[in-house]
Enzyme design. Structure first.
Site, PDB file in Angstrom:
ATOM      1  N   HIS A 119       0.807  -1.221   0.000  1.00  0.00           N
ATOM      2  CA  HIS A 119       0.000   0.000   0.000  1.00  0.00           C
ATOM      3  C   HIS A 119       0.840   1.270   0.000  1.00  0.00           C
ATOM      4  CE1 HIS A 119       0.461  -0.315   4.475  1.00  0.00           C
ATOM      5  NE2 HIS A 119       0.403   1.000   4.404  1.00  0.00           N
ATOM      6  N   ASP A 177       0.277  -7.631   1.330  1.00  0.00           N
ATOM      7  CA  ASP A 177       0.689  -6.247   1.589  1.00  0.00           C
ATOM      8  C   ASP A 177       2.215  -6.127   1.638  1.00  0.00           C
ATOM      9  OD1 ASP A 177       0.348  -3.545   1.871  1.00  0.00           O
ATOM     10  OD2 ASP A 177       0.104  -3.603   4.052  1.00  0.00           O
ATOM     11  N   SER A 195       4.550   2.730   7.669  1.00  0.00           N
ATOM     12  CA  SER A 195       4.284   1.541   6.866  1.00  0.00           C
ATOM     13  C   SER A 195       5.481   1.160   6.020  1.00  0.00           C
ATOM     14  CB  SER A 195       3.096   1.770   5.930  1.00  0.00           C
ATOM     15  OG  SER A 195       1.889   1.621   6.619  1.00  0.00           O
TER      16      SER A 195
END
Length: 483
Positions: free
Chosen positions: A211, A244, A326
């Protein structure tokens, strides 16, 4: 459990000047509503009961379409690092989906957040107020000293020899920071955000979250900046939406890259120290610490932009993880990478006037043993490979197990004829309660556990049929790609 992806687009810095030094400091905004993040789900509740990001739409009770990838669960966690924010609990229908693929679904439109401009403003105001206070205090002391005669106060010229032994947080951070990067990704239309990544090998491969780089996959712009300020253009080598995980490669990579040492996430114990590195709210090269709070935490997450959910059996940590973390490494006390920071569970209050979710001590990382396998496959073929059992399971809220649906969508079979589940003797209506020694309380939990394995692995499934418990051996099949 569902969580939020933590990254967000970086808005421009505030245009209004800060207040003068003698002006009173504005109080921090309180109770700022998180526009893109729903209320947090109970982290101790059944993971499958939570939904995807801002997912508010319920799912039908029909079985899933065997197309890939699976739909989001009722409420999803927010991504921990690049562009997504909080998610909240939402009702979820009894829709089913394959433990390896899932039903089609429609996500609600994402809500715009304010980005980090508010945070930048708060930081600047705080700095200026502190500076104004210091200047005024210094002037007052000087005036009083002048009126009473000059006094010279000498201080020690040394605070002692500052030594940071190996194994200290400072030593681990000093060794790891040069091998981490802040990633900026933007689509061809200019939309994007920031996240983090770390050096995987000397050839210039960087591992991060899917992402983080999703906006740049099709014709976008991608760059990676090291703590020393050197910036490199990059390209996406491969990305796995379901896991992910993504791998990018630096263009004209330097010859002195130092890959971070990968640890063994299977050996991690609850209570072990953790160190997280990332760029929370765009503040690059930030280091936070905590412990491993739990292992094998079922988590489904999405970035709230309409993308499908990702599933993991996560490492839970209380190290502070925020939007921008992230894709960054979660390290152990020796500096080994044990996970990739990916998602957070958050309240609906973004704080700092940002409209984004922030850390409340519930962060989730993809175990590095899984991420390493995925990254190697992406480097080798450019496509992810998923393990599967070849059966559709329900996503309805339950703590009883993962139920194989009675019907498939569009006339498909709930159990693939000749597939792994079929060969193992599983039938529609069976409720899977264990995979090896892992308790399975829902469909998403089963998916996360399956994906910690590789295709070809043999697992033992415990299931209930007609009120009786049975066990069977099953050899996991495979599926290539996200589509």
């Amino acid at each position: 459990m569902s969580t939020e992806n933590e990254g967000t687009a970086v808005p421009p810095a505030p245009s209004a000047p800060p207040p003068p030094a003698d002006a009173p400091a504005a109080s921090a905004p309180q109770g700022a509503h998180l526009g893109s993040a729903p209320a947090a789900a109970d982290p101790y509740g059944p993971p499958a009961a939570q939904a995807h990001h801002d997912a508010g739409a319920g799912e039908s009770s029909s079985a899933p379409d065997p197309s890939w990838p699976p739909p989001p669960p009722p409420s999803t966690p927010a991504y921990g690092g690049d562009g997504g924010a909080g998610h909240g609990a939402a009702g979820h229908g009894g829709g089913g989906w394959g433990a390896g693929w899932g039903t089609t679904h429609q996500q609600p439109a994402p809500k715009n957040g304010r980005g980090r401009g508010g945070l930048v403003a708060a930081v600047l105001v705080a700095a200026l107020v502190a500076g104004g206070l210091g200047g005024g205090l210094g002037y007052t002391l000087a005036r009083e000293n002048d009126s009473g005669g000059s006094t010279t106060v000498s201080s020690s010229t040394s605070g002692g020899n500052v030594k940071r032994d190996p194994g200290t947080v400072a030593a681990v951070a000093a060794a790891a920071l040069p091998s981490t990067v802040t990633i900026e990704a933007a689509s061809s239309s200019g939309e994007g955000g920031t996240g983090t990544g770390f050096v995987f090998d000397k050839q210039g491969h960087i591992v991060t979250n899917n992402h983080v780089v999703a906006d740049a996959v099709d014709g976008g712009n991608l760059s990676a900046t090291f703590p020393n300020g050197k910036k490199y253009e990059a390209e996406v080598v491969g990305n796995a939406q379901g896991y992910d995980v993504a791998v990018i490669k630096l263009k004209n990579a330097p010859s002195d890259l130092k890959p971070l040492t990968l640890g063994n996430s299977d050996d991690v114990a609850v209570g072990d120290s953790t160190i997280a590195i990332g760029a929370p709210f765009g503040l690059s090269n930030t280091v936070t610490t905590g412990i491993i709070s739990a292992k094998n935490r079922p988590v489904a997450s999405s970035d709230g932009t309409g993308s499908k959910a990702s599933y993991m059996s996560a490492l839970q940590t209380d190290a502070s993880i925020n939007p921008g973390n992230s894709g960054g490494p979660l390290l152990d006390a020796q500096g080994n990478v044990i996970g990739i920071n990916s998602a957070i569970q958050s309240t609906s209050n973004g704080g700092f006037g940002t409209g984004q979710a922030g850390s409340i001590g519930l962060g989730f990382a993809i175990p590095i043993n899984q991420a390493k396998y995925v990254a190697q496959e992406l480097i080798r073929t450019g496509k992810p490979v998923y393990a599967k059992i070849g059966a559709s399971v329900s996503l309805e809220d339950t703590t009883n197990g993962a139920k194989i649906t009675e019907q498939g969508v569009g006339g498909t079979e709930p159990v693939d004829p000749g597939g792994p589940a079929d060969k193992a003797g599983l039938k529609p209506g069976d409720v899977i309660t264990k995979l090896d020694d892992r308790v399975i309380d829902s469909g998403p939990t089963l998916i996360g556990e399956i994906w910690t394995h590789k295709p070809g692995d043999e697992v033992t499934l415990t299931y209930e049929r007609g009120g009786k418990e049975h066990t069977t051996e099953l050899t996991l099949g495979s599926r290539v790609g996200d589509s």
